[in-house]
Design a protein around this motif. Structure first.
Motif, PDB file in Angstrom:
ATOM      1  N   ARG A  58      38.359 102.053  34.279  1.00 34.11           N
ATOM      2  CA  ARG A  58      39.626 101.734  34.318  1.00 34.11           C
ATOM      3  C   ARG A  58      40.402 102.577  32.872  1.00 34.11           C
ATOM      4  NH1 ARG A  58      37.503  96.806  35.963  1.00 34.11           N
ATOM      5  NH2 ARG A  58      38.123  96.234  37.967  1.00 34.11           N
TER       6      ARG A  58
ATOM      7  N   VAL B 180      48.379  98.257  32.577  1.00 34.34           N
ATOM      8  CA  VAL B 180      48.623  96.681  32.798  1.00 34.34           C
ATOM      9  C   VAL B 180      49.709  96.380  32.370  1.00 34.34           C
ATOM     10  CG1 VAL B 180      46.234  96.191  33.088  1.00 34.34           C
ATOM     11  CG2 VAL B 180      47.178  96.163  30.726  1.00 34.34           C
TER      12      VAL B 180
ATOM     13  N   TRP C 282      48.437  88.873  33.494  1.00 30.68           N
ATOM     14  CA  TRP C 282      48.113  90.532  33.619  1.00 30.68           C
ATOM     15  C   TRP C 282      48.155  91.100  35.015  1.00 30.68           C
ATOM     16  CZ3 TRP C 282      43.929  92.543  36.467  1.00 30.68           C
ATOM     17  CH2 TRP C 282      42.908  91.659  36.565  1.00 30.68           C
ATOM     18  N   GLU C 283      48.562  92.243  35.336  1.00 25.79           N
ATOM     19  CA  GLU C 283      48.484  92.837  36.568  1.00 25.79           C
ATOM     20  C   GLU C 283      48.593  94.408  36.405  1.00 25.79           C
ATOM     21  OE1 GLU C 283      52.067  92.108  39.004  1.00 25.79           O
ATOM     22  OE2 GLU C 283      52.936  91.521  37.606  1.00 25.79           O
ATOM     23  N   ILE C 284      47.844  94.972  37.245  1.00 25.71           N
ATOM     24  CA  ILE C 284      47.673  96.343  37.290  1.00 25.71           C
ATOM     25  C   ILE C 284      48.712  97.047  37.965  1.00 25.71           C
ATOM     26  CG2 ILE C 284      46.351  98.517  37.712  1.00 25.71           C
ATOM     27  CD1 ILE C 284      43.915  96.977  37.216  1.00 25.71           C
TER      28      ILE C 284
ATOM     29  N   GLU D  89      44.101  97.630  43.094  1.00 24.99           N
ATOM     30  CA  GLU D  89      43.412  99.083  42.288  1.00 24.99           C
ATOM     31  C   GLU D  89      43.133 100.170  43.516  1.00 24.99           C
ATOM     32  OE1 GLU D  89      41.246  98.739  38.846  1.00 24.99           O
ATOM     33  OE2 GLU D  89      40.958  96.566  39.166  1.00 24.99           O
TER      34      GLU D  89
END
Length: 348
Positions: A224, A229, A310-312, A347
């Motif tokens: 990653r 994020v 959180w989120e990508i 992702e």
């Protein structure tokens, strides 16, 4: 062994300490520390106040029974593990509910909750077997469950609950901040030496826990590296490790470093699974983000180790490094990260 919540033969239920599975510390009550815990034999989440000695509070609480008073379940009477076990209000305090502008609040809410608070106070003052003058009625002492509001004694400073911890349908993480002058585990500095690029010192960059950085355990060029994020504050924090931060503040951070599972990070970065599993750190979070504060960029936005969702996402945001900046890093050419933006936690 515990004797059952409704056993009429005793003044209050005695609960064995070993049937309680403790999670995070929620804060301090009037004379003890309070934890969120699971009462395993009943399969329910409870609040547990650990005490040095059991005084008269257990007896008083055992006499109270009204839907707008936090429910008392029983006591642990095993020194040095004396405890009071009560209902856990999973939605936190009325005070915290009101801080979030996204929470619904119309006239019907106001009328219903005002009536329920008044009913609880009337019970304590006039109807309980032992009359109690509360003396400290305020929004922080009114807690919200799924069905109603109750007058309570404690509520967690953490807003994320469940396993994994969730808030508004999103996974949660803990945060801390650090100052670093090294290029970090994604190689974001000149190839010769260990110094940082300037943007890796003063932009929004983060060092996540090992299993977020790379689920294979790599300490260099993790899977990653270079991903971004979006962290959004819940208004909560880990008691004793941070402080209140406004609800709903979002910033986008790029992964450029690693928080390894070594001293002094063991409390934060010990997750045993990747961020989509259920492994968590000592405070119950599947992910942890250590935020670079080298130029005071975290202090300047008023974040004091907040709890976040959180989120990508794609690398677009105020003070967020760009994909072009990341191309300068040594790990940008290792093929582990697609430079295509990702949304909604997915992702590629």
């Amino acid at each position: 062994m515990h004797k059952g919540i409704m056993d009429p033969a005793i003044s209050f239920c005695e609960i064995a300490f070993d049937v309680l599975e403790f999670y995070e510390r929620c804060g301090g009550g009037s004379f003890g520390s309070v934890y969120r815990a699971k009462w395993k034999s009943e399969n329910i989440i409870v609040a547990v106040k650990k005490l040095l000695v059991l005084d008269t509070e257990a007896h008083v609480l055992s006499l109270l029974s009204q839907r707008n008073i936090i429910q008392f379940y029983g006591t642990v009477m095993e020194e040095p593990n004396n405890c009071l076990v009560t209902e856990f209000a999973e939605r936190g305090s009325l005070y915290d509910y009101l801080q979030n502008p996204d929470n619904p609040m119309d006239f019907q809410h106001i009328l219903t909750w005002a009536r329920e608070i008044a009913q609880g106070m009337n019970y304590l003052h006039n109807e309980a077997p032992m009359k109690i003058i509360h003396r400290d009625l305020k929004s922080k002492n009114v807690v919200i469950s799924v069905q109603n509001v109750s007058i309570g004694y404690v509520s967690c400073e953490q807003r994320c609950h469940g396993s994994p911890r969730m808030y508004n349908g999103k996974r949660c993480a803990s945060t801390t901040r650090y100052n670093d002058y090294h290029k970090g585990a994604c190689g974001c500095g000149p190839a010769s030496g260990d110094s940082q690029f300037g943007w890796n010192h003063d932009h929004f960059v983060t060092a996540p826990n090992q299993m977020f950085f790379d689920e294979g355990g790599s300490g260099w060029c993790g899977q990653r590296c270079g991903k971004c994020v979006k962290l959004t504050t819940t208004g909560g924090y880990v008691p004793g490790q941070g402080g209140p931060t406004g609800v709903g503040q979002s910033q986008v951070f790029m992964v450029t470093n690693l928080c390894p599972n070594v001293y002094p990070n063991q409390n934060w970065c010990t997750q045993g699974t990747g961020p989509y599993g259920n492994g968590h750190n000592d405070y119950g979070y599947v992910a942890h983000f250590d935020l670079e504060n080298g130029a005071g960029q975290i202090s300047n936005i008023g974040w004091n180790n907040p709890e976040v969702t959180w989120e990508i996402v794609g690398c677009h945001g105020h003070n967020t490094p760009t994909d072009g900046m990341y191309q300068q890093c040594q790990c940008a050419h290792h093929g582990k990260r697609s430079l295509n933006g990702t949304l909604n936690g997915s992702e590629n």
